[in-house]
Scaffold this active site. Structure first.
Site, PDB file in Angstrom:
ATOM      1  N   CYS A 198      -0.198  -2.186   7.356  1.00 51.91           N
ATOM      2  CA  CYS A 198      -1.504  -1.751   6.863  1.00 51.91           C
ATOM      3  C   CYS A 198      -1.522  -0.225   6.744  1.00 51.91           C
ATOM      4  O   CYS A 198      -1.258   0.480   7.722  1.00 51.91           O
ATOM      5  CB  CYS A 198      -2.594  -2.227   7.813  1.00 51.91           C
ATOM      6  N   ILE A 199      -1.840   0.247   5.571  1.00 52.02           N
ATOM      7  CA  ILE A 199      -1.815   1.689   5.324  1.00 52.02           C
ATOM      8  C   ILE A 199      -2.840   2.429   6.190  1.00 52.02           C
ATOM      9  O   ILE A 199      -2.544   3.483   6.749  1.00 52.02           O
ATOM     10  CB  ILE A 199      -1.983   2.015   3.831  1.00 52.02           C
TER      11      ILE A 199
END
Length: 128
Positions: free
Chosen positions: A78-79
């Site tokens: 997840c960025i």
């Protein structure tokens, strides 16, 4: 059967990451398919190539790398979770004055869309 797996536990604070790794290997050995593995929250810390562990401990970063090399299952992080934990890709790290990324190159940065698309098309969604 096809699975989507999410890992929310950091490499060494819980058994989540190691359990996900063992479970994933077992699934593939039984001829199931894994669409992707998504690391979220503290789970993104599994992608940190700067993890340093004692010689007598399992290096989970290396284990995930070997898993990827053996099975080519996409490993997404997840960025947003990554940025909050100081994990930077090459482009972002240079913008912030760092020389290189601290994320293993076999992990891909992603948002929730990749996870949601995978959940829609798979038979099972498992969280560790």
């Amino acid at each position: 059967m096809t699975y989507t797996i999410i890992v929310t536990g950091s490499p060494y604070d819980s058994q989540n990451s190691r359990s996900a790794l063992f479970f994933s290997r077992a699934l593939l050995s039984l001829k199931h398919r894994i669409d992707l593995i998504f690391f979220y929250g503290n789970g993104v810390l599994n992608s940190n190539l700067m993890l340093s562990v004692a010689n007598n401990e399992v290096n989970l970063f290396d284990e995930w790398k070997k898993f990827y090399q053996d099975f080519q299952v996409p490993l997404y992080i997840c960025i947003n979770s990554s940025l909050k934990r100081g994990l930077l890709e090459t482009e972002k790290s240079s913008l912030l004055g760092f020389k290189k990324s601290n994320i293993g190159d076999f992990f891909k940065l992603s948002g929730f869309l990749e996870l949601l698309n995978s959940i829609q098309k798979t038979d099972r969604f498992i969280q560790f």
